[in-house]
Design a protein around this motif. Structure first.
Motif, PDB file in Angstrom:
ATOM      1  N   UNK A  96      15.384   8.780  27.880  1.00  0.00           N
ATOM      2  CA  UNK A  96      14.862   9.715  26.897  1.00  0.00           C
ATOM      3  C   UNK A  96      13.932  10.684  27.619  1.00  0.00           C
ATOM      4  N   UNK A  97      14.141  11.979  27.430  1.00  0.00           N
ATOM      5  CA  UNK A  97      13.286  12.995  28.025  1.00  0.00           C
ATOM      6  C   UNK A  97      12.384  13.553  26.935  1.00  0.00           C
ATOM      7  N   UNK A  98      11.075  13.519  27.175  1.00  0.00           N
ATOM      8  CA  UNK A  98      10.098  13.938  26.167  1.00  0.00           C
ATOM      9  C   UNK A  98       9.088  14.876  26.809  1.00  0.00           C
ATOM     10  N   UNK A  99       8.785  15.959  26.120  1.00  0.00           N
ATOM     11  CA  UNK A  99       7.718  16.865  26.524  1.00  0.00           C
ATOM     12  C   UNK A  99       6.766  17.001  25.340  1.00  0.00           C
ATOM     13  N   UNK A 100       5.475  16.806  25.591  1.00  0.00           N
ATOM     14  CA  UNK A 100       4.482  16.989  24.531  1.00  0.00           C
ATOM     15  C   UNK A 100       3.165  17.455  25.137  1.00  0.00           C
ATOM     16  N   UNK A 101       2.329  18.012  24.274  1.00  0.00           N
ATOM     17  CA  UNK A 101       0.998  18.460  24.675  1.00  0.00           C
ATOM     18  C   UNK A 101      -0.009  17.751  23.792  1.00  0.00           C
TER      19      UNK A 101
END
Length: 100
Positions: free
Chosen positions: A21-26
């Motif tokens: 799973x690829x996840x990007x968050x801030x």
């Protein structure tokens, strides 16, 4: 010249299908996290979590998240940023399990 492959003593060599799973968050600190979370049958149910920005990978379960200072050390993060990462990872990593 000798063949260097003859000197290797393999302890394990296997192939399996995994899910990533690829996840990007801030987070509130405005730190951007780009993660690859790999689920595998190895590592007693823990996940391989790779920070794609710095290339660091750790095998993580909830027990590791509860260890004080662990994420700061592994991913070279300040405490506030590690807390943001930890709050996300609690949602995706499972408890370790042990088999006979």
């Amino acid at each position: 010249m000798t063949n260097p492959h003859k000197e290797l003593d393999f302890l394990s060599d296997s192939t399996e299908s995994t899910s990533t799973r690829f996840v990007t968050f801030i987070g509130a600190s405005l730190k951007r996290f780009d993660l690859a979370i790999t689920t595998t049958n190895r590592f007693y149910g823990k996940k391989l979590v790779t920070d794609l920005q710095n290339g660091k990978t750790a095998i993580l379960g909830t027990d590791d998240l509860e260890e004080e200072g662990y994420l700061e050390h592994v991913y070279n993060l300040e405490e506030e940023k590690a807390d943001e990462l930890k709050s996300f990872l609690y949602q995706v990593v499972g408890d370790p399990y042990f088999t006979d």
